[in-house]
Design a protein around this motif. Structure first.
Motif, short mmCIF file in Angstrom:
data_model
loop_
_atom_site.label_atom_id
_atom_site.label_comp_id
_atom_site.label_asym_id
_atom_site.label_seq_id
_atom_site.Cartn_x
_atom_site.Cartn_y
_atom_site.Cartn_z
N PRO A 158 37.99 56.83 31.53
CA PRO A 158 38.81 56.17 32.56
C PRO A 158 38.09 56.16 33.91
O PRO A 158 37.50 57.15 34.31
CB PRO A 158 40.06 57.04 32.62
N ILE A 159 38.17 55.03 34.58
CA ILE A 159 37.49 54.85 35.86
C ILE A 159 38.38 55.37 36.99
O ILE A 159 39.56 55.03 37.06
CB ILE A 159 37.15 53.37 36.08
N ASP A 160 37.80 56.15 37.87
CA ASP A 160 38.50 56.62 39.07
C ASP A 160 38.30 55.57 40.17
O ASP A 160 37.39 55.69 41.00
CB ASP A 160 37.95 57.97 39.50
N TRP A 161 39.16 54.54 40.17
CA TRP A 161 38.96 53.39 41.04
C TRP A 161 38.96 53.75 42.53
O TRP A 161 38.25 53.14 43.32
CB TRP A 161 40.05 52.34 40.79
N LEU A 162 39.77 54.71 42.92
CA LEU A 162 39.87 55.07 44.34
C LEU A 162 39.11 56.35 44.67
O LEU A 162 39.11 56.78 45.83
CB LEU A 162 41.34 55.22 44.74
N GLY A 163 38.47 56.93 43.69
CA GLY A 163 37.76 58.19 43.92
C GLY A 163 36.25 58.06 43.85
O GLY A 163 35.54 59.02 44.13
N ARG A 164 35.76 56.89 43.48
CA ARG A 164 34.31 56.68 43.43
C ARG A 164 33.95 55.52 44.35
O ARG A 164 34.60 54.47 44.37
CB ARG A 164 33.88 56.37 42.00
N ALA A 165 32.90 55.71 45.12
CA ALA A 165 32.56 54.77 46.19
C ALA A 165 32.32 53.35 45.67
O ALA A 165 32.74 52.38 46.30
CB ALA A 165 31.32 55.27 46.94
N GLU A 166 31.68 53.22 44.51
CA GLU A 166 31.32 51.87 44.04
C GLU A 166 32.53 51.05 43.59
O GLU A 166 32.42 49.84 43.43
CB GLU A 166 30.30 51.96 42.91
N TYR A 167 33.68 51.71 43.38
CA TYR A 167 34.86 50.97 42.92
C TYR A 167 35.91 50.74 44.00
O TYR A 167 36.91 50.06 43.76
CB TYR A 167 35.52 51.72 41.75
N ILE A 168 35.71 51.31 45.17
CA ILE A 168 36.75 51.22 46.20
C ILE A 168 36.87 49.80 46.76
O ILE A 168 37.97 49.24 46.86
CB ILE A 168 36.48 52.24 47.32
N LYS A 169 35.76 49.19 47.11
CA LYS A 169 35.84 47.83 47.67
C LYS A 169 36.40 46.83 46.64
O LYS A 169 37.23 46.00 47.00
CB LYS A 169 34.46 47.39 48.18
N PRO A 170 35.96 46.86 45.37
CA PRO A 170 36.60 45.97 44.39
C PRO A 170 38.10 46.21 44.26
O PRO A 170 38.88 45.26 44.10
CB PRO A 170 35.87 46.29 43.08
N SER A 171 38.53 47.50 44.35
CA SER A 171 39.96 47.80 44.25
C SER A 171 40.73 47.20 45.42
O SER A 171 41.80 46.60 45.23
CB SER A 171 40.18 49.32 44.22
N ILE A 172 40.18 47.34 46.61
CA ILE A 172 40.84 46.76 47.79
C ILE A 172 40.86 45.23 47.68
O ILE A 172 41.86 44.58 48.02
CB ILE A 172 40.11 47.19 49.08
N SER A 173 39.77 44.66 47.17
CA SER A 173 39.70 43.19 47.04
C SER A 173 40.77 42.67 46.09
O SER A 173 41.39 41.62 46.35
CB SER A 173 38.32 42.78 46.54
N ILE A 174 40.99 43.38 44.98
CA ILE A 174 42.02 42.95 44.03
C ILE A 174 43.39 42.90 44.71
O ILE A 174 44.15 41.95 44.56
CB ILE A 174 42.04 43.89 42.81
N LEU A 175 43.67 43.94 45.48
CA LEU A 175 44.96 43.99 46.20
C LEU A 175 45.08 42.82 47.19
O LEU A 175 46.11 42.15 47.25
CB LEU A 175 45.09 45.33 46.92
N VAL A 176 44.02 42.59 47.96
CA VAL A 176 44.07 41.54 48.99
C VAL A 176 44.21 40.16 48.35
O VAL A 176 44.99 39.32 48.82
CB VAL A 176 42.81 41.61 49.88
N ILE A 177 43.48 39.92 47.28
CA ILE A 177 43.58 38.62 46.59
C ILE A 177 45.00 38.41 46.09
O ILE A 177 45.60 37.35 46.30
CB ILE A 177 42.58 38.55 45.43
N TRP A 178 45.55 39.43 45.45
CA TRP A 178 46.91 39.31 44.90
C TRP A 178 47.94 39.07 46.00
O TRP A 178 48.88 38.31 45.84
CB TRP A 178 47.25 40.58 44.12
N LYS A 179 47.74 39.73 47.15
CA LYS A 179 48.75 39.64 48.22
C LYS A 179 48.71 38.31 48.97
O LYS A 179 49.73 37.79 49.39
CB LYS A 179 48.52 40.79 49.21
N TYR A 180 47.51 37.71 49.10
CA TYR A 180 47.40 36.55 50.00
C TYR A 180 47.16 35.21 49.31
O TYR A 180 47.22 34.18 49.98
CB TYR A 180 46.28 36.80 51.02
N PHE A 181 46.87 35.19 48.02
CA PHE A 181 46.60 33.88 47.42
C PHE A 181 47.86 33.01 47.42
O PHE A 181 47.79 31.78 47.52
CB PHE A 181 46.00 34.02 46.01
N GLY A 182 49.05 33.63 47.34
CA GLY A 182 50.29 32.87 47.36
C GLY A 182 50.51 32.16 48.69
O GLY A 182 51.05 31.04 48.73
#
Length: 338
Positions: free
Chosen positions: A182-206
């Motif tokens: 299992p990937i620690d999306w918010l605990g490893r540096a290389e996955y933090i920006k993609p995690s934030i991007s997913i949230l931002v895309i989901w929140k603003y594309f509408g």
């Protein structure tokens, strides 16, 4: 026959003269008096803070010690900022997030809006409202939900990646991530920006879907009907009619995205704070300029450096907006006006 004399109220002035002058003064100055509250409030809450922040960027000031603690330091705040590795890291994070979370919003929203306008019919407004819902949802609530989705042991995203890695059709894309689960999306540096991007895309594309559906409603249906008569299929109508005529709205929506994403604060701040880190996650991977500015000004109480940082960020936003207008916006607007 008695005659009525004009009542004198002063040297050379009668009451009727004073009334006439008062009437003229009202006609001349009343409009300015009525609109003055806006300008007074704008000067207090708009102009003064802007000018004060420019002045502050050349000062060293701890507001807890009062206004008397201000000390003029010239360009020292700016020179210190340009030598600060955290500032450059936050600038890189901001630009990365602005592009990676901004571009997909429009790549999803434009064809989706086209599908809603051309093919859905009565459900168009209901679906548009559903897509718009994340935009008006509290960022804190969204971040809590996404923290659950991104959870290491029971997160939906890890479960989905595992399923896609085993599915023959998508295994060639996700099989490389199988060993990392299992990937620690918010605990490893290389996955933090993609995690934030997913949230931002989901929140603003509408939000962009709403803009593009409004823009599509201004394109005359006769163009599509004429193209259909000439044998153009749906893809050709989208490519040769919708995209060219939608360019002014695309310019407007992308401009809003550039300005908003370069000032990104809420999403990375809440998401990484919920994960227990106040500096944007491990290795400051989610630290944006706006977050760094907030910490500098309100946690480390260095208002001069924070003001200098805000003006550097303003210049970056101005340059990005100008380049966008220079290379993508002006031609579309001129074509529309012509």
């Amino acid at each position: 026959m008695a005659t009525r004399t004009r009542e004198r109220v002063g040297p050379g002035l009668s009451r009727s003269d004073l009334g006439m002058r008062w009437h003229r003064m009202q006609r001349r100055y009343a409009p300015y008096i009525f609109i003055s509250p806006f300008f007074i409030l704008f000067a207090i809450f708009g102009v003064f803070p802007t000018l004060f922040s420019i002045y502050l960027s050349f000062q060293q000031w701890n507001p807890i010690q009062g206004l008397g603690a201000m000390e003029f330091v010239g360009f020292e705040n700016y020179t210190w900022l340009f030598g600060d590795p955290w500032f450059w890291k936050s600038m890189w994070n901001t630009l990365w997030l602005a592009v990676v979370s901004g571009l997909p919003q429009h790549l999803i929203a434009i064809p989706l809006a086209f599908a809603l306008v051309m093919g859905v019919g009565r459900l168009r407004h209901l679906l548009t409202a559903a897509y718009f819902l994340p935009f008006i949802t509290s960022t804190v609530a969204v971040a809590i939900v996404f923290q659950t989705i991104l959870g290491t042991q029971f997160g939906i995203l890890n479960q989905a990646v595992g399923v896609l890695a085993d599915w023959p059709l998508t295994a060639w894309i996700f099989s490389g991530m199988r060993e990392s689960l299992p990937i620690d999306w918010l605990g490893r540096a290389e996955y933090i920006k993609p995690s934030i991007s997913i949230l931002v895309i989901w929140k603003y594309f509408g939000f962009n879907v709403v803009l593009y559906t409004a823009g599509l409603s201004t394109i005359p249906r006769e163009y599509y009907q004429a193209a259909a008569v000439d044998g153009a299929n749906l893809l050709q109508r989208y490519w040769f009619i919708t995209l060219p005529l939608l360019r002014p709205m695309i310019f407007f929506a992308v401009t809003l995205t550039i300005i908003g994403n370069l000032q990104m604060f809420d999403e990375p701040f809440v998401l990484t704070n919920l994960a227990g880190n106040r500096t944007g996650g491990p290795d400051e991977a989610g630290l944006t300029v706006a977050m760094y500015l907030y910490r500098t000004g309100f946690e480390w109480v260095d208002m001069g450096t924070a003001a200098a940082m805000s003006w550097v960020l303003f210049l970056v936003i101005g340059v990005a907006t100008f380049l966008h207008f220079r290379f993508l916006g002006r031609r579309s607007l001129e074509r529309r006006e012509g």
